[in-house]
Design a protein around this motif. Structure first.
Motif, PDB file in Angstrom:
ATOM      1  N   VAL A  10     -17.001 -36.144   0.973  1.00 48.66           N
ATOM      2  CA  VAL A  10     -15.646 -35.723   1.333  1.00 48.66           C
ATOM      3  C   VAL A  10     -15.119 -34.714   0.320  1.00 48.66           C
ATOM      4  N   ALA A  15     -11.430 -30.106   3.577  1.00 47.00           N
ATOM      5  CA  ALA A  15     -10.837 -31.354   4.019  1.00 47.00           C
ATOM      6  C   ALA A  15     -10.520 -31.393   5.503  1.00 47.00           C
ATOM      7  N   GLY A  18     -11.633 -34.381   8.080  1.00 46.25           N
ATOM      8  CA  GLY A  18     -11.406 -35.795   7.839  1.00 46.25           C
ATOM      9  C   GLY A  18     -10.058 -36.289   8.311  1.00 46.25           C
ATOM     10  N   THR A  19      -9.816 -37.570   8.017  1.00 43.36           N
ATOM     11  CA  THR A  19      -8.512 -38.153   8.292  1.00 43.36           C
ATOM     12  C   THR A  19      -7.488 -37.555   7.336  1.00 43.36           C
ATOM     13  N   GLU A  22      -8.275 -38.697   3.841  1.00 45.40           N
ATOM     14  CA  GLU A  22      -9.415 -37.979   3.273  1.00 45.40           C
ATOM     15  C   GLU A  22      -9.023 -36.554   2.905  1.00 45.40           C
ATOM     16  N   GLN A  23      -8.253 -35.901   3.776  1.00 43.17           N
ATOM     17  CA  GLN A  23      -7.790 -34.542   3.488  1.00 43.17           C
ATOM     18  C   GLN A  23      -6.944 -34.521   2.218  1.00 43.17           C
TER      19      GLN A  23
END
Length: 160
Positions: A10, A15, A18-19, A22-23
């Motif tokens: 990740v 980013a 991702g979710t 995660e971002q």
């Protein structure tokens, strides 16, 4: 082991895939440790990675580059992101990975008197940086949101 590999992956990629958590975590680590940037530059770098408007809350100022009347006394710079849910474990793991990468982000010291754990704190530690500066990294849960932040104290902060 697998979790560490996923977190590393990740951090190594943009980013956008991702979710939100995660971002936010990946972008925090990619942008917030860069010195010499204004609030506008930090926001632009984050928006380039994660879109406009940002899908998380950003707090950024650097009194060494621009006035920041809302800044607490003795804190020179703050970069913090916050986002919904409890993602403190992932934030801590990613932060530790980032701080261990060259150039290593200082070394652990006692927490300066400017900072203390808050309700919901999962990690808070002082780090000695170059040129007499101190950083405080802080991860926790506040009102249902994970926050991850780094504050920088200038050389001579004890005297101000």
């Amino acid at each position: 082991m697998i979790r560490a590999l996923v977190i590393s992956a990740v951090l190594a990629t943009p980013a956008a895939a991702g979710t939100v958590a995660e971002q936010a975590i990946a972008t925090f680590n990619a942008v917030c440790f860069k010195a010499g940037q204004t609030a506008d530059q930090a926001r632009s770098r984050m928006e380039a990675r994660d879109g406009t408007p940002l899908p998380y809350t950003l707090t950024f100022w650097d009194r060494s580059l621009a006035p920041a009347p809302q800044a607490p006394t003795r804190i020179e710079r703050r970069c913090e992101v916050s986002f919904a849910g409890d993602h403190t474990e992932a934030a801590i793991a990613a932060l530790r990975t980032q701080m261990a990468r060259p150039p290593v982000f200082g070394f652990r010291i006692d927490l300066p008197e400017t900072h203390a754990p808050q309700t919901g704190t999962a990690l808070i530690e002082g780090r000695e940086l170059l040129r007499g500066r101190i950083a405080v990294v802080h991860v926790g849960l506040r009102e249902g949101e994970t926050f991850i932040g780094v504050d920088r104290l200038p050389d001579g902060w004890e005297d101000s």
